[in-house]
Write an enzyme that holds these catalytic residues in place. Structure first.
Site, PDB file in Angstrom:
ATOM      1  N   ASP A  15       1.119  -1.339   0.271  1.00 33.27           N
ATOM      2  CA  ASP A  15       0.015  -0.186   0.314  1.00 33.27           C
ATOM      3  C   ASP A  15       0.766   1.200  -0.248  1.00 33.27           C
ATOM      4  O   ASP A  15       0.454   2.156  -0.433  1.00 33.27           O
ATOM      5  CB  ASP A  15      -0.577   0.101   1.201  1.00 33.27           C
ATOM      6  CG  ASP A  15      -2.063   0.859   1.365  1.00 33.27           C
ATOM      7  OD1 ASP A  15      -2.663   1.046  -0.055  1.00 33.27           O
ATOM      8  OD2 ASP A  15      -1.941   1.957   2.228  1.00 33.27           O
TER       9      ASP A  15
ATOM     10  N   MET B 296     -23.469   5.116 -10.427  1.00 35.91           N
ATOM     11  CA  MET B 296     -21.743   5.488 -10.106  1.00 35.91           C
ATOM     12  C   MET B 296     -21.560   6.800 -10.659  1.00 35.91           C
ATOM     13  O   MET B 296     -20.800   6.850 -10.125  1.00 35.91           O
ATOM     14  CB  MET B 296     -21.186   4.482 -11.247  1.00 35.91           C
ATOM     15  CG  MET B 296     -20.761   3.054 -11.193  1.00 35.91           C
ATOM     16  SD  MET B 296     -20.812   1.958 -10.076  1.00 35.91           S
ATOM     17  CE  MET B 296     -18.129   2.585 -10.742  1.00 35.91           C
TER      18      MET B 296
ATOM     19  N   VAL C 244     -21.888   6.741 -18.102  1.00 36.41           N
ATOM     20  CA  VAL C 244     -23.043   6.084 -19.059  1.00 36.41           C
ATOM     21  C   VAL C 244     -22.949   4.485 -19.320  1.00 36.41           C
ATOM     22  O   VAL C 244     -22.245   4.046 -19.013  1.00 36.41           O
ATOM     23  CB  VAL C 244     -23.588   6.747 -20.538  1.00 36.41           C
ATOM     24  CG1 VAL C 244     -23.666   8.134 -20.060  1.00 36.41           C
ATOM     25  CG2 VAL C 244     -22.395   7.058 -21.628  1.00 36.41           C
ATOM     26  N   VAL C 245     -24.087   4.116 -19.586  1.00 42.51           N
ATOM     27  CA  VAL C 245     -24.080   1.958 -20.206  1.00 42.51           C
ATOM     28  C   VAL C 245     -23.092   2.005 -20.569  1.00 42.51           C
ATOM     29  O   VAL C 245     -23.007   2.478 -21.514  1.00 42.51           O
ATOM     30  CB  VAL C 245     -25.902   2.881 -21.039  1.00 42.51           C
ATOM     31  CG1 VAL C 245     -25.321   3.149 -22.195  1.00 42.51           C
ATOM     32  CG2 VAL C 245     -26.213   0.959 -20.981  1.00 42.51           C
ATOM     33  N   GLU C 246     -22.709   0.687 -20.400  1.00 40.92           N
ATOM     34  CA  GLU C 246     -21.778   0.063 -20.859  1.00 40.92           C
ATOM     35  C   GLU C 246     -22.008  -0.807 -22.714  1.00 40.92           C
ATOM     36  O   GLU C 246     -22.306  -1.815 -22.614  1.00 40.92           O
ATOM     37  CB  GLU C 246     -21.460  -1.006 -19.289  1.00 40.92           C
ATOM     38  CG  GLU C 246     -20.521  -1.962 -19.831  1.00 40.92           C
ATOM     39  CD  GLU C 246     -19.022  -1.169 -19.588  1.00 40.92           C
ATOM     40  OE1 GLU C 246     -17.828  -1.918 -19.599  1.00 40.92           O
ATOM     41  OE2 GLU C 246     -18.777   0.407 -19.360  1.00 40.92           O
TER      42      GLU C 246
ATOM     43  N   SER D  39     -16.056  -1.010 -17.356  1.00 40.93           N
ATOM     44  CA  SER D  39     -15.633  -1.780 -16.570  1.00 40.93           C
ATOM     45  C   SER D  39     -14.735  -2.882 -17.749  1.00 40.93           C
ATOM     46  O   SER D  39     -13.582  -3.471 -16.949  1.00 40.93           O
ATOM     47  CB  SER D  39     -16.778  -2.456 -15.804  1.00 40.93           C
ATOM     48  OG  SER D  39     -17.590  -2.927 -16.413  1.00 40.93           O
TER      49      SER D  39
ATOM     50  N   HIS E  22     -11.769   3.932 -14.148  1.00 38.21           N
ATOM     51  CA  HIS E  22     -13.001   2.504 -13.273  1.00 38.21           C
ATOM     52  C   HIS E  22     -12.895   2.298 -11.859  1.00 38.21           C
ATOM     53  O   HIS E  22     -11.927   2.366 -10.939  1.00 38.21           O
ATOM     54  CB  HIS E  22     -11.471   1.417 -14.191  1.00 38.21           C
ATOM     55  CG  HIS E  22     -13.310  -0.069 -13.394  1.00 38.21           C
ATOM     56  ND1 HIS E  22     -12.321  -1.294 -13.515  1.00 38.21           N
ATOM     57  CD2 HIS E  22     -14.354   0.012 -13.523  1.00 38.21           C
ATOM     58  CE1 HIS E  22     -13.664  -1.524 -13.237  1.00 38.21           C
ATOM     59  NE2 HIS E  22     -14.899  -1.263 -13.190  1.00 38.21           N
TER      60      HIS E  22
ATOM     61  N   GLU F  34      -8.949   1.585 -11.183  1.00 38.76           N
ATOM     62  CA  GLU F  34      -8.144   2.159 -11.990  1.00 38.76           C
ATOM     63  C   GLU F  34      -7.498   2.405 -13.281  1.00 38.76           C
ATOM     64  O   GLU F  34      -8.992   3.116 -13.980  1.00 38.76           O
ATOM     65  CB  GLU F  34      -8.815   0.277 -12.571  1.00 38.76           C
ATOM     66  CG  GLU F  34      -7.491  -1.197 -12.535  1.00 38.76           C
ATOM     67  CD  GLU F  34      -8.874  -1.938 -13.236  1.00 38.76           C
ATOM     68  OE1 GLU F  34      -7.931  -3.052 -13.125  1.00 38.76           O
ATOM     69  OE2 GLU F  34      -9.768  -1.722 -13.065  1.00 38.76           O
TER      70      GLU F  34
ATOM     71  N   ASN G 232     -10.911  -6.678 -13.811  1.00 35.51           N
ATOM     72  CA  ASN G 232     -12.435  -7.170 -14.267  1.00 35.51           C
ATOM     73  C   ASN G 232     -11.522  -8.661 -14.682  1.00 35.51           C
ATOM     74  O   ASN G 232     -12.660  -9.563 -15.496  1.00 35.51           O
ATOM     75  CB  ASN G 232     -12.897  -7.051 -14.663  1.00 35.51           C
ATOM     76  CG  ASN G 232     -14.077  -6.532 -14.423  1.00 35.51           C
ATOM     77  OD1 ASN G 232     -14.931  -6.783 -12.986  1.00 35.51           O
ATOM     78  ND2 ASN G 232     -14.974  -4.755 -14.803  1.00 35.51           N
TER      79      ASN G 232
ATOM     80  N   TYR H 282      -8.170  -4.292  -2.924  1.00 38.08           N
ATOM     81  CA  TYR H 282      -9.254  -3.753  -2.637  1.00 38.08           C
ATOM     82  C   TYR H 282     -10.627  -3.151  -3.589  1.00 38.08           C
ATOM     83  O   TYR H 282     -11.134  -2.388  -3.429  1.00 38.08           O
ATOM     84  CB  TYR H 282      -8.377  -2.303  -2.690  1.00 38.08           C
ATOM     85  CG  TYR H 282      -7.728  -1.224  -2.419  1.00 38.08           C
ATOM     86  CD1 TYR H 282      -7.177  -1.207  -0.493  1.00 38.08           C
ATOM     87  CD2 TYR H 282      -6.885  -0.023  -2.305  1.00 38.08           C
ATOM     88  CE1 TYR H 282      -6.580  -1.357   0.056  1.00 38.08           C
ATOM     89  CE2 TYR H 282      -5.406  -0.060  -1.167  1.00 38.08           C
ATOM     90  CZ  TYR H 282      -5.395  -0.602  -0.027  1.00 38.08           C
ATOM     91  OH  TYR H 282      -5.023  -0.263   1.317  1.00 38.08           O
TER      92      TYR H 282
END
Length: 719
Positions: free
Chosen positions: A296, A325, A401-403, A430, A451, A463, A501, A661
């Site tokens: 860290d 978000m 906005v939308v993914e 993401s 992210h 991220e 991810n 994290y």
């Protein structure tokens, strides 16, 4: 001047009252080995000075003492037990020497007094705190327990139950709370701290306060009868075991140490603490948790260096999209002091976003952590708007906005066209590749990924994804903004899913294969939670993430890595997505959900889920616990190794902290690379080879095999 060293000086401050002032070089005072040695010599000399009638311990910094210098002390933990016990006894002898001074002593605590700093204050007869002071013993977060007398003195000062709560949680305690339980004798404003401390000592010197009686309490056994002891310690140990599931030995050892020393005087009690501290310091959990602390520090240090090189001062931020978000990002920015514009095309969404911010801030007011005036001022830093023109003043815009790549490309291209040339654009995607989104932009050098993880106020990781054409100036500015948000930014290179991810979805794939072969998903969850240590098992996590979100992301990952991550013909996530069982968001997924009395969603078994899965699963089969762990974890760790080898993530430290994290990798295991070091890379390769027939996600790379043959370790053990 009565005494002077590199880290403290002692001089008379009023009449016969001496001030022992900590004044080490640097921004904070820490207890190094040299400081403790110097203190031992100083205290021995000061004890014989008949002119001293009282002593106040102070700090010339914003904080009293923030603890021991963990970087310096870590190599000591690798010593044999006998040497380690001798070392810790020498240290505790210094604290005993404070307690044995032949005159009243007082700690004037400003700012933080943590770990060894708290234990220093406990060794004095009195403690006066400033209103902004915080005091605590956070050692359990490093896999150890207080080792400078904290388990001995604190229970005798504030009672065993309070002390066990302080020590087993490792939390910082505000001045007012410390006063209530007796850890502080008084709390005053910072400008009155020294004056009040001297006044208290004058009363003690004059005999108006019985300082010897206060000291005697700490030297004797706990004032608890055997029945009280039995109930208190049994309850505390049971609660700790319930919360830690046996994965964290430190809080359990702390309770047992207090229990074992309950009927002892100081010398015997301290010997028990010394021995048990040494046992903990040698555990793999201590190595893992101290490793997290060091990692860290590494990522924070790296981020601060990048932020220092930022050429853009972000005075005004903006977020596009007022959903969960977007609203969370707006709240976090405003709360940490950077004004933010929250833009949406829907007034209801803006109302929802502002309502969420109000709720979060309202809780702080209710708990006494924020004044109403500050809440109003913070909300005033969020400007909800339906008007695109309001974005003109923003230095940075976070698109949330939308993914959907086409939607995001259109939105980003429109923003770039209408905003001033130097505005930084980021996307809170993401999984979608940054280079794919950047292809719609004229100036991709001003664009990168940012992210966030949900819920934004609680999750520390951000991220930051560098595209092929992203400039260093952009990265530095976005890192700087993330730090201002109070987050831990980690910069990674672009690929589908980025780092977190990308490694999470092979884990889900390993789980899905188990379910298809007949494993009970609820049992898999229990094993991964109770045995491996995840906060949520894979089925539960999929429900929390959202089955629809997971289904979408699986498609992105399949397109990006068709050999390893192709969508399977038999896939539980697909089954539930087709049935519109999206998890917590609509009440059913692998489990069914309903709010409890507190309004929190509680999961329960759902026979319908099992019935739906029966169409794609083999006959029920009972898998061994270790096989469940291996078949879920090998794909994830295999992908983590590939990310390091491909340069997606720059270092083991950044990879491990991103996992801890971002998705809650069990801290007592220290992260994927620390886990590999403890299990052995060769052993990991052998386990992966055992399951290689199951598919590409279990097959290690040539580079991994080479590293295993070389006996590679990812963290050097100092000694």
């Amino acid at each position: 001047m009565l005494y002077k060293s590199d880290s403290f000086e002692v001089a008379f401050i009023k009449d016969n009252i001496a001030e022992f002032k900590f004044c080490a070089d640097g921004s904070v005072n820490k207890l190094s080995q040299q400081t403790l040695q110097d203190c031992a010599l100083a205290l021995k000399e000061l004890a014989t000075n008949s002119d001293i009638k009282g002593m106040v311990f102070t700090s010339d910094k914003d904080h009293f003492i923030i603890g021991a210098d963990i970087f310096e002390f870590l190599p000591t933990f690798t010593k044999p037990q006998e040497e380690l016990v001798a070392w810790i006894k020498n240290a505790t002898d210094v604290f005993d020497a404070i307690e044995d001074l032949p005159f009243p002593t007082l700690s004037a605590v400003n700012g933080m007094a943590l770990g060894g700093g708290c234990e220093w204050a406990l060794a004095t007869d009195y403690r006066v705190g400033s209103t902004d002071a915080k005091i605590g013993l956070p050692e359990v977060k490093l896999g150890i327990m207080p080792g400078f007398g904290g388990t001995v003195r604190l229970p005798r000062l504030i009672g065993a139950d309070n002390a066990m709560t302080w020590i087993t949680t490792g939390k910082e305690n505000r001045a007012a709370d410390a006063l209530k339980v007796g850890a502080f004798d008084a709390v005053v404003s910072a400008d009155k701290l020294l004056e009040s401390s001297i006044s208290t000592l004058e009363q003690a010197i004059a005999g108006k306060l019985d300082w010897q009686a206060k000291r005697q309490v700490k030297l004797q056994p706990l004032k608890m009868n055997r029945v009280e002891q039995g109930m208190s310690f049994a309850m505390a140990e049971g609660m700790v075991m319930g919360q830690t599931k046996g994965h964290y030995p430190a809080p359990v050892m702390a309770v047992r140490t207090i229990k074992a020393a309950a009927n002892c005087e100081r010398a015997e009690a301290m010997a028990i603490e010394n021995a048990n501290f040494a046992k903990l310091a040698a555990t793999s959990e201590a190595a893992a948790q101290t490793g997290i602390f060091l990692a860290d520090q590494y990522i924070k240090g790296k981020a601060k260096k990048q932020a220092k090189h930022s050429e853009l001062e972000i005075k005004q931020a903006a977020v596009l999209g007022a959903g969960i978000m977007g609203g969370g990002i707006a709240y976090q920015s405003a709360y940490k002091g950077t004004p933010i514009i929250m833009k949406d095309i829907n007034q209801d969404a803006l109302d929802l976003g502002m309502g969420e911010a109000s709720k979060l801030l309202g809780k702080k007011v209710q708990r006494g952590h924020m004044a109403m005036e500050k809440m109003v001022a913070t909300l005033g830093k969020i400007k909800p708007t339906l008007n695109d023109a309001d974005l003109q003043s923003a230095d940075i815009v976070v698109e949330a906005v939308v993914e959907n790549p086409k939607v995001k490309q259109a939105v980003l291209a429109g923003l770039e066209k209408d905003l001033p040339a130097g505005t930084i654009l980021t996307s809170n995607t993401s999984t979608i590749r940054i280079d794919e989104l950047a292809s719609a932009l004229e100036k991709p050098e001003n664009f990168c990924g940012m992210h966030f993880f949900n819920p934004v106020p609680k999750m520390p990781l951000v991220e930051i994804i560098r595209g092929e054409k992203t400039s260093e100036a952009t990265i530095n500015a976005v890192v700087d903004y993330a730090l201002k948000l109070g987050k831990s930014p980690i910069v990674v290179n672009d690929c589908p899913g980025f780092f977190v991810n990308r490694v999470l979805f092979p884990y889900f794939a390993g789980f899905s294969k188990l379910v298809v072969e007949g494993a009970d998903f609820a049992k898999v969850d229990k094993v991964m939670e109770n045995v491996f240590g995840w906060p949520m098992g894979p089925a539960y996590l999929l429900d929390v993430v959202g089955i629809d979100t997971a289904y979408h992301c699986t498609g992105v990952m399949a397109d990006g890595f068709p050999e390893r991550m192709a969508r399977q013909d038999k896939d539980p996530v697909t089954v539930f997505a087709n049935e519109k069982r999206f998890g917590q968001k609509n009440g059913s997924g692998f489990y069914q959900y309903a709010p409890d009395r507190r309004g929190r969603l509680k999961k329960a078994q759902d026979a319908t889920a099992t019935e739906l899965l029966s169409a794609i699963t083999d006959a029920p089969k009972d898998f061994d616990k270790q096989e469940i762990i291996d078949r879920c974890m090998v794909p994830m760790i295999n992908e983590v190794l590939l990310c390091l080898q491909e340069g997606i993530v720059a270092s083991p430290q950044e990879a491990d902290m991103a996992l801890i994290y971002g998705i809650g990798f069990p801290p007592f295991r220290g992260g994927a690379f620390r886990y590999l070091d403890q299990t052995g890379l060769a052993n990991f390769v052998a386990t992966a080879d055992k399951y290689a027939h199951l598919g590409a996600i279990y097959q290690v790379s040539d580079e991994t095999r080479k590293w295993a043959e070389e006996g590679r370790v990812f963290y050097k053990v100092e000694g």
